[in-house]
Design a protein around this motif. Structure first.
Motif, PDB file in Angstrom:
ATOM      1  N   LEU A   1       0.816  -1.213   0.000  1.00 18.43           N
ATOM      2  CA  LEU A   1       0.000   0.000   0.000  1.00 18.43           C
ATOM      3  C   LEU A   1       0.859   1.278   0.000  1.00 18.43           C
ATOM      4  O   LEU A   1       0.351   2.387   0.121  1.00 18.43           O
ATOM      5  N   LEU A   2       2.159   1.081  -0.165  1.00 18.15           N
ATOM      6  CA  LEU A   2       3.104   2.192  -0.272  1.00 18.15           C
ATOM      7  C   LEU A   2       2.675   3.248  -1.284  1.00 18.15           C
ATOM      8  O   LEU A   2       3.018   4.416  -1.159  1.00 18.15           O
ATOM      9  N   HIS A   3       1.911   2.813  -2.283  1.00 17.98           N
ATOM     10  CA  HIS A   3       1.612   3.706  -3.405  1.00 17.98           C
ATOM     11  C   HIS A   3       0.293   4.454  -3.279  1.00 17.98           C
ATOM     12  O   HIS A   3      -0.112   5.133  -4.214  1.00 17.98           O
ATOM     13  N   VAL A   4      -0.381   4.304  -2.159  1.00 19.16           N
ATOM     14  CA  VAL A   4      -1.628   5.061  -1.965  1.00 19.16           C
ATOM     15  C   VAL A   4      -1.516   5.921  -0.698  1.00 19.16           C
ATOM     16  O   VAL A   4      -0.715   5.644   0.185  1.00 19.16           O
ATOM     17  N   PRO A   5      -2.338   6.976  -0.606  1.00 22.32           N
ATOM     18  CA  PRO A   5      -2.341   7.789   0.608  1.00 22.32           C
ATOM     19  C   PRO A   5      -2.827   6.971   1.805  1.00 22.32           C
ATOM     20  O   PRO A   5      -3.409   5.898   1.635  1.00 22.32           O
TER      21      PRO A   5
END
Ligand code: GLN
Ligand code: ZN
Length: 765
Positions: A333-337
């Protein structure tokens, strides 16, 4: 109950605590203890969120001080010699920071390691440096310490480790190519695997039952030698104690399934969001006892999931595999806020369509309820709300605009061709009367604290519209006068009204929304807040015409209109998932097309459409390139082809290689392309030379990332060098990129020198 789990959580903190702590530590304002305490707090908080959502394990090792690949590189002791690391001492945190940034509160500064984009995301990792005969050892304890830390908090820790093949693939060195299947790199495997084994055995001794090993390269086209290496690698890694969950993401593994399916790993994770079609073949190759983790919640985008659809998608697998079926987000989930809960500024309707990391975990929990068929009252309510949101979004009139649909349908017959370049450039030359080696800049001028304050005050309502407009106009006039004074040929207005080249346009276009806290890590302590494209894109009113027309009214020299291109706007936003990206891009192109035509109408004779993210949009697999390039080029042409032949279209790209896409660059058919080349000593021109690129080109003659003022002779040499490779009459003289991060003194000096260099070239010609 089905097992749900997570591959990784964003590390920056909902209030960007990590950024603040790191920057303060680097600046010497706070000490190491404070920094370490922030890390501990963030990990504890994030583990808690995941455990509360019902995740079977918490990921450990997804936290990183700068970058998780760099964490792993330092754990392996793969520190380049220039950092003076002793062979037998642990690698300290400051050495990690020096590798990332060149300097740290302690230790001698040295050239930082390279940084590059992580697959097709906007995250950047630090490139491992490899050399023949490189040796590895466990040189950092942080992973083991964090496992103990999670366990002490009562969590079941599941370490996340970059796979050895992916780590090598990403690495580079004088003897090896970065991010590629250079077979020579495989010589490093035996030594590397010894250390991986030691790591796994130590983790086993800590009571770790599963380890997640990430091999995202398995979704790429792999050379045969790499595919063959897999069996040996995982034969060893899967027999050290902990069970191995081999995680793949950002695409399907179908084309590598013959080897991946035969690996003795205890579990496999696949990305069903990017590659839903792979499910059947993956199920067919799964062996007895193997767990299958299905990545069904989108880890790359911000939309709320359609849980019923996912339920349908996994139903058969769930029946067949029972407990061996796990559910997860598609990737880390590194790529979402982090948390939608903070977004009090979004209206309720829009908010109900969204899901950030915290919400995605809750969706996963609800999905399990659905699959298990064990919903209680509160779950039923939550499910009902989720269903309503999906239906509302599909039907909302805020998303679907009749006018846009009709225009898009009609756009197939819009002509994308202009007259042949030779004719256009002659017409343009007759109108513009430019000298040989025309000089220009890329668009922005220094964004001083005063300019930033102006925009901030205006946004906050502290500065009225009229006062703001007056102040920005004054800045534009200053910039125009300055350019006239030093003798540039094609001027710019300087972009003082723009905070960011995508956000500026997003805020003026229908279909975009903005978050207050939707930060995503880009690299190190740097975070970006991408706009959300939620609906049909339409231009509500001219966006730049007022500023550009004003700038043009001040001078007889041409002032370039300045727009961000459709692909770049798409690429740097979260894009709606209910229609193909290509369609969204065409909508943006049509909106920009109107702007281009209005600029022309307003008397602007040169218009630049920046596409710095054009190359970034390339799909991960070669086989998918052609389709992307096709529509990306088409969108550019759709944007630009509505103008007269004697209106000059520029484009700009930076940090890009052109060799393998030069045909498409030529197909964009911009009259002038400016590119970043000074740092590569014009090497990037090779592609243009080999292709005999026909149109005008402005290879950047100085690096705008450095405050150093370039010498005239040096720039003259660069252009002469370029003129040996391309026709001199096609060459422009310009900096590498925009000047917004520079100060005025060096900008003045550098541009004066650049103009002088162009004069010297003309005189010598
Ligand atoms: N016109 C933009 C500028 O000068 C281009 C920025 C970019 O290429 N990233 O700032
Ligand atoms: Zn640029």
């Amino acid at each position: 109950m089905k097992t749900i789990h997570n591959l990784g959580f964003p590390r920056i903190g909902a209030a960007r605590e990590l950024k603040r702590a790191q920057e303060s530590y680097w600046a010497g304002k706070t000490g190491l203890d404070d920094l370490l305490a922030t890390g501990r707090d963030l990990r504890a908080r994030h583990w808690n969120i995941q455990a509360r959502a019902g995740a079977q394990w918490v990921p450990v090792g997804d936290f990183a001080w700068y970058d998780h690949i760099l964490e792993w590189t330092t754990l392996l002791g793969a520190v380049p010699a220039r950092f003076g690391q002793a062979d037998d001492a642990p690698v300290g945190l400051d050495t990690l920071f020096r590798m990332a940034r060149g300097r740290a509160p302690s230790g001698t500064p040295a050239a930082a390691c390279e940084m590059t984009k992580w697959f097709d995301t906007n995250y950047h990792y630090i490139v491992p440096e490899l050399h023949p005969g490189q040796t590895y050892r466990i040189a950092r304890e942080s992973l083991f310490e964090q496992v103990a830390e999670a366990q002490a908090l009562g969590h079941r820790a599941r370490p996340v480790v970059p796979g050895p093949l992916t780590w090598l693939w990403l690495g580079k060195g004088d003897a090896y190519t970065a991010g590629a299947g250079d077979t020579a790199k495989l010589d490093l495997l035996p030594g590397l695997l010894d250390v991986y084994e030691q790591v796994l055995r130590r983790l086993a001794s800590q009571g770790v039952d599963w380890v997640q090993i990430d091999e995202p390269i398995l979704v790429l086209d792999l050379p045969q030698a790499w595919r063959e290496a897999l069996a040996g690698v995982y034969g060893r890694l899967a027999s050290q104690g902990p069970n191995v969950l081999l995680a793949t993401y950002f695409g399907g593994v179908g084309h590598n399934l013959d080897v991946v399916g035969a690996l003795p790993v205890q579990g496999l994770h696949v990305d069903l969001v990017r590659a839903p079609d792979q499910l059947a073949s993956v199920l067919a190759t799964l062996r007895d006892g193997q767990a299958l983790s299905l990545g069904v919640i989108d880890g790359r985008n911000v939309w709320r999931a359609d849980l019923d659809r996912i339920h349908e998608q996994v139903r058969e697998a769930a029946a067949r595999l029972g407990d061996r079926l796990w559910l997860a987000p598609s990737c880390s989930l590194l790529h979402v806020p982090i948390d939608l809960g903070l977004e009090s500024g979004l209206d309720n309707e829009l908010r109900s369509w969204l899901s950030f990391a915290v919400q995605k975990l809750d969706e996963l929990r609800l999905l399990r309820v659905l699959v298990d068929g064990e919903a209680d009252g509160a779950d039923l309510q939550a499910l009902a709300a989720a269903r309503r949101a999906v239906l509302d979004r599909a039907a909302s009139s805020r998303i679907h605009r009749r006018d846009v649909a009709e225009r898009l349908a009609a756009s197939v017959s819009v002509r994308r061709d202009r007259a042949p370049f030779a004719q256009r450039i002659a017409d343009q030359q007759a109108r513009l009367g430019l000298p040989r080696y025309p000089t220009t800049t890329i668009g922005s001028f220094p964004q001083t604290p005063e300019i930033r304050a102006l925009r901030r005050d205006w946004r906050a309502g502290a500065l009225g519209d009229a006062a703001y407009e007056k102040a920005i106009r004054e800045e534009i006039e200053r910039v125009v006068r300055f350019q006239e004074e030093i003798g540039l040929d094609v001027l710019v207005h300087g972009e003082p009204e723009r905070n960011d080249m995508v956000e500026y346009f997003g805020e003026l276009l229908a279909g975009f929304a903005f978050t207050a806290y939707g930060w995503v890590q880009s690299y190190g302590s740097r975070c970006v807040k991408p706009p959300l494209i939620y609906g049909d894109v339409a231009r509500l009113a001219p966006m730049t015409v007022g500023w550009s027309a004003y700038a043009q009214s001040l001078t007889d020299k041409p002032v370039k209109g300045m727009l961000t291109g459709p692909v770049t706007i798409l690429q740097w936003s979260f894009v709606r998932d209910d229609q193909p990206r290509e369609q969204t891009c065409r909508q943006i192109a049509l909106a920009l097309r109107d702007e281009v035509q209005d600029l022309e109408q307003a008397g602007v004779t040169v218009i630049q459409i920046d596409e710095p993210a054009f190359r970034e949009g390339l799909p991960l697999r070669r086989g998918d390139w052609a389709a992307y390039l096709d529509w990306a080029v088409d969108c550019f042409r759709l944007t630009t082809s509505g103008v007269r032949d004697d209106t000059q279209i520029h484009t700009h790209m930076c940090y890009s290689e052109f060799n393998d896409i030069i045909e498409s660059i030529a197909a964009m058919d911009a009259d002038v392309i400016t590119i970043e080349t000074s740092r590569s000593n014009m090497d990037l021109l090779g592609a243009f030379e080999a292709f005999a690129y026909p149109n005008d080109i402005g290879p950047g003659v100085y690096d705008i990332h450095s405050p150093n003022v370039p010498r005239e002779e040096w720039m003259v040499d660069l252009v002469r060098h370029a003129a040996r490779r391309l026709p001199a009459e096609r060459l422009w003289v310009n900096p590498d990129c925009g000047l917004k991060t520079r100060g005025w003194p060096e900008t003045r000096a550098a541009l004066q020198a650049m103009v002088q260099a162009a004069r010297m070239l003309r005189e010598a010609a």
